[in-house]
Design an enzyme around this catalytic site. Structure first.
Site, PDB file in Angstrom:
ATOM      1  CB  CYS A 282      39.483 -68.714  17.106  1.00 37.71           C
ATOM      2  SG  CYS A 282      40.662 -67.625  17.827  1.00 37.71           S
TER       3      CYS A 282
HETATM    4  N1  SAJ Z   1      42.928 -74.933   8.696  1.00 41.95           N
HETATM    5  C1  SAJ Z   1      42.777 -76.039   7.863  1.00 41.95           C
HETATM    6  N2  SAJ Z   1      42.375 -75.837   6.577  1.00 41.95           N
HETATM    7  C2  SAJ Z   1      42.115 -74.576   6.099  1.00 41.95           C
HETATM    8  C3  SAJ Z   1      42.260 -73.465   6.959  1.00 41.95           C
HETATM    9  C4  SAJ Z   1      42.668 -73.652   8.263  1.00 41.95           C
HETATM   10  O1  SAJ Z   1      43.013 -77.181   8.270  1.00 41.95           O
HETATM   11  O2  SAJ Z   1      41.772 -74.456   4.911  1.00 41.95           O
HETATM   12  C5  SAJ Z   1      43.327 -75.147  10.086  1.00 41.95           C
HETATM   13  C6  SAJ Z   1      44.604 -74.420  10.444  1.00 41.95           C
HETATM   14  O3  SAJ Z   1      45.721 -75.230  10.153  1.00 41.95           O
HETATM   15  C7  SAJ Z   1      44.432 -74.205  11.938  1.00 41.95           C
HETATM   16  C8  SAJ Z   1      42.922 -74.027  12.110  1.00 41.95           C
HETATM   17  O4  SAJ Z   1      42.332 -74.574  10.933  1.00 41.95           O
HETATM   18  O5  SAJ Z   1      44.852 -75.327  12.658  1.00 41.95           O
HETATM   19  C9  SAJ Z   1      42.497 -72.564  12.277  1.00 41.95           C
HETATM   20  O6  SAJ Z   1      43.016 -71.894  11.185  1.00 41.95           O
HETATM   21  P1  SAJ Z   1      42.707 -70.328  10.916  1.00 41.95           P
HETATM   22  O7  SAJ Z   1      43.365 -69.954   9.641  1.00 41.95           O
HETATM   23  O8  SAJ Z   1      41.263 -70.055  11.041  1.00 41.95           O
HETATM   24  O9  SAJ Z   1      43.551 -69.630  12.050  1.00 41.95           O
HETATM   25  P2  SAJ Z   1      43.261 -68.906  13.429  1.00 41.95           P
HETATM   26  O10 SAJ Z   1      42.353 -69.726  14.268  1.00 41.95           O
HETATM   27  O11 SAJ Z   1      44.570 -68.476  13.975  1.00 41.95           O
HETATM   28  O12 SAJ Z   1      42.583 -67.524  13.060  1.00 41.95           O
HETATM   29  C10 SAJ Z   1      41.254 -67.452  12.884  1.00 41.95           C
HETATM   30  C11 SAJ Z   1      41.106 -66.326  11.879  1.00 41.95           C
HETATM   31  N3  SAJ Z   1      41.500 -66.858  10.591  1.00 41.95           N
HETATM   32  C12 SAJ Z   1      41.123 -66.392   9.405  1.00 41.95           C
HETATM   33  O13 SAJ Z   1      40.136 -65.708   9.257  1.00 41.95           O
HETATM   34  C13 SAJ Z   1      41.992 -66.743   8.239  1.00 41.95           C
HETATM   35  C14 SAJ Z   1      39.755 -65.833  12.029  1.00 41.95           C
HETATM   36  O14 SAJ Z   1      38.835 -66.857  11.810  1.00 41.95           O
HETATM   37  C15 SAJ Z   1      39.585 -65.206  13.352  1.00 41.95           C
HETATM   38  O15 SAJ Z   1      39.874 -63.820  13.214  1.00 41.95           O
HETATM   39  C16 SAJ Z   1      40.457 -65.802  14.419  1.00 41.95           C
HETATM   40  O16 SAJ Z   1      40.630 -67.156  14.136  1.00 41.95           O
HETATM   41  C17 SAJ Z   1      39.724 -65.576  15.714  1.00 41.95           C
HETATM   42  O17 SAJ Z   1      40.332 -64.937  16.566  1.00 41.95           O
HETATM   43  O18 SAJ Z   1      38.563 -65.978  15.777  1.00 41.95           O
END
Ligand code: SAJ
Length: 446
Positions: A282
Site C-alpha cells: 500500500c
Molecule cells: N514504516 C516505517 N516507519 C513508520 C511506519 C511505517 O518505516 O513510522 C514502514 C513499515 O515498516 C512498513 C511500511 O512503512 O514497511 C508500511 O507500514 P504501515 O504501518 O503503513 O503498514 P501497512 O502498509 O501494512 O498498512 C497500511 C495501514 N497502516 C496504518 O495505517 C498504520 C494503512 O495505511 C492502510 O490501511 C493500509 O496500509 C492500506 O491497506 O492502505
C-alpha cells in the site's frame, strides 16, 4: 458532505429494505486481507455472503472452513461456513443472485510504476456480465481519483445501465492494517462516496452493518482521494523521518532519542520512525497512483516523488552503514563477511514480504559479496533468485558465527538481550534493542 438522508428512487428504497431485513445477498470479489475480513463481518452481521475469487485453491480452503489470512482465524471461517452465512466460489455467474457486490482486488503498480488496474477491470468484466438491475456495486481497491467515474461507469453505460436508476455505484476505501491488534474492519470508520446521492445512501446503509461509523462524502472521487491522502500522509512522513535520520547521523545525534522526545508534545506532532525502507502493498504504491494521475493533469506531485526517493534510498543507506561498521569494528569489508539478517517481513509480527525493504538490503549485501543468511519466525522460507531460501534456526551458534547481525524487522518475539549477548555486533535499523542494557557497545542504530 451528503445533504440528504432519504433516497429518491423506489429501487434504492427496495434495496435498503432488503439490506435492513438482511435478505440482501452480499457478494465480495477478492478474498484477500481486505475481502475476507469484510466477508466475515458481513456474515456475522447476518447476511448471506458469497465470496468470489479467481484462485480455486483459496476457494477450496475457505469452503473447508480454513483461513489463509493471518487476521482471520479458521474458527471464524468455519463458523460462517457452518451457519451457511458464507460460501466461496470461482463462478462469476453466481453474481446474478447478488444484491450488493464489493470489489476488493489488488491495485499494484506496473513495471513502469504506472497504476495497474487490470484486476479492477477483470472484476468489472465479471460484474457487468452478471449483475442484475437494482444491484449496489462498491469498489474498495485503492486507486487514483476518477477511476470509478471515468473507468467503471462507462462499462455499465455500455450495458445501458444508469447509476442511481438501474444500479448503484460507490467507492469505499478499505482501511485494513494487517496485524493491527486494535483496529479491524468492524471498528475502523469507513468513508463512502457514490455516483449519486442515492448511491451513497445505499452504500452507507450496507456498510453500517459492518462498522458503526460510516462517513459519507460527496462523490466517488472524494472517497478515492481520502484514501490517497491517508497513505500519502504516511509515506511522506516516513520519508521525512528517514531524512531526519540521515541528518542526525551527520550531526552525530541519536534520531531515536529526538523522536521520543518530540513525541512528548501532546499536540501538533505524530511520531514516525526511520527504517530500512518502505514495504507493503500500500504505502510504497498508493501515493504513486495519485502522482501518476496528477502528471496527466500536468501537475508534478513533489512531496510524493521526494518521499519516494528518500524511502527507496534507505536500503542503500543501511548497507553503507553496515560496511562502515564492519570496517571500523573489525577491519572487514562486506565482501566475504557473514551477515545474519533478522526479519524479512515488511513490518513486525506479520509474514508478508511484499515490497519488503529487507529483500533490497539482502540483494545489495550479496551484490557486495556478503554471505547472507536470515531468520524470520514468520517467514520460514521464500523464493529468492530462482531458489528457495530458508530461515536459519536462531541459535547462539548462528549468532556467534555471524560477523554482524542486522535487525531489519523488529518482531516482538525476538529476545533482543540474548541476541546482543551472543552477537559480535548488531546493526539495528528499528531501535528494536531499545530495552537492551548489557552490551550496548556492540549495537549501532540506524
Ligand atoms: N514504516 C516505517 N516507519 C513508520 C511506519 C511505517 O518505516 O513510522 C514502514 C513499515 O515498516 C512498513 C511500511 O512503512 O514497511 C508500511 O507500514 P504501515 O504501518 O503503513 O503498514 P501497512 O502498509 O501494512 O498498512 C497500511 C495501514 N497502516 C496504518 O495505517 C498504520 C494503512 O495505511 C492502510 O490501511 C493500509 O496500509 C492500506 O491497506 O492502505
Amino acid at each position: 458532505m451528503l445533504r440528504t438522508t432519504k433516497v429518491k428512487s423506489r429501487t434504492a428504497q427496495a434495496l435498503i429494505n432488503k439490506i435492513d431485513n438482511k435478505s440482501a445477498r452480499v457478494g465480495v470479489i477478492g478474498l484477500g486481507y481486505v475481502g475476507l475480513p469484510l466477508s466475515m463481518v458481513m456474515a456475522e452481521a447476518g447476511f448471506r455472503v458469497t465470496g468470489f475469487d479467481i484462485s480455486p485453491t483459496k476457494i477450496k480452503l475457505l469452503n473447508s472452513g480454513k483461513s489463509d489470512i493471518d487476521d482471520i482465524s479458521n474458527e471464524t471461517v468455519a463458523k460462517a461456513i457452518k451457519t451457511g452465512k458464507f460460501t466461496a466460489t470461482t463462478d462469476p455467474k453466481q453474481l446474478r443472485q447478488m444484491d450488493t457486490v464489493s470489489i476488493c482486488v489488488p491495485t499494484p503498480l506496473s513495471k513502469t510504476k504506472d497504476p495497474d488496474v487490470s484486476y479492477i477491470l477483470a472484476a468489472m468484466n465479471w460484474v457487468t456480465a452478471n449483475v442484475k438491475k437494482g444491484t449496489l456495486v462498491v469498489l474498495e481497491s485503492t486507486t487514483y481519483p476518477g477511476t470509478t467515474e471515468d473507468l467503471i461507469l462507462p462499462l455499465f453505460a455500455k450495458k445501458k445501465m444508469k447509476a442511481g436508476r438501474d444500479f448503484f455505484l460507490a467507492f469505499s476505501p478499505e482501511r485494513v492494517d494487517p496485524g493491527n491488534p486494535t483496529f479491524a474492519t468492524h471498528n475502523t470508520a469507513r468513508v463512502v462516496g457514490g455516483v449519486t446521492p442515492d448511491c451513497t445512501l445505499v452504500a452507507k446503509k450496507l456498510y453500517e452493518y459492518s462498522v458503526t461509523n460510516v462517513y459519507p462524502v460527496s462523490s466517488t472521487k472524494a472517497a478515492e482521494m481520502v484514501k490517497l491522502l491517508e497513505n500519502t500522509f504516511r509515506s511522506v512522513n516516513i520519508g521525512l523521518v528517514n531524512e531526519v535520520a540521515l541528518m542526525c547521523d551527520r550531526l552525530d545525534i541519536d534520531v531515536w532519542e529526538i523522536i521520543d522526545a518530540a513525541a512528548t508534545k501532546p499536540f501538533g506532532f505524530m511520531p514516525f520512525y526511520p527504517g530500512p525502507g518502505l514495504g507493503g502493498h500500500c504505502i510504497p504504491i498508493d501515493p504513486h497512483y495519485l502522482s501518476w494521475k496528477l502528471k496527466s493533469l500536468n501537475y508534478y506531485a513533489r512531496f510524493i516523488e521526494l518521499a519516494g526517493d528518500i524511502n527507496s534510498s534507505m536500503p542503500e543507506w543501511v548497507v553503507e552503514r553496515v560496511g562502515n561498521m564492519l570496517n571500523r569494528k573489525f577491519a572487514r569489508a562486506i565482501n566475504k563477511s557473514k551477515i545474519l539478517v533478522l526479519g524479512v517481513a515488511y513490518k513486525k509480527d506479520i509474514k508478508d514480504i511484499r515490497e519488503s525493504p529487507s529483500l533490497d538490503v539482502i540483494k545489495l549485501l550479496e551484490d557486495k559479496g556478503a554471505k547472507v543468511t536470515y531468520n524470520d519466525p514468520f517467514v520460514p522460507q521464500f523464493r529468492w533468485k530462482d531458489k528457495t531460501v530458508r530461515s536459519v534456526k536462531l541459535t547462539t551458534a548462528a549468532l556467534k558465527q555471524a560477523d554482524l547481525c542486522v535487525i531489519l524487522t523488529n518482531h516482538t518475539q525476538y529476545d533482543y538481550q540474548w541476541i546482543v549477548n551472543n552477537s559480535k555486533a548488531v546493526f539495528d535499523t528499528r531501535n528494536a534493542t531499545h530495552e537492551v542494557t548489557q552490551g550496548r557497545k556492540k549495537i549501532e542504530l540506524l
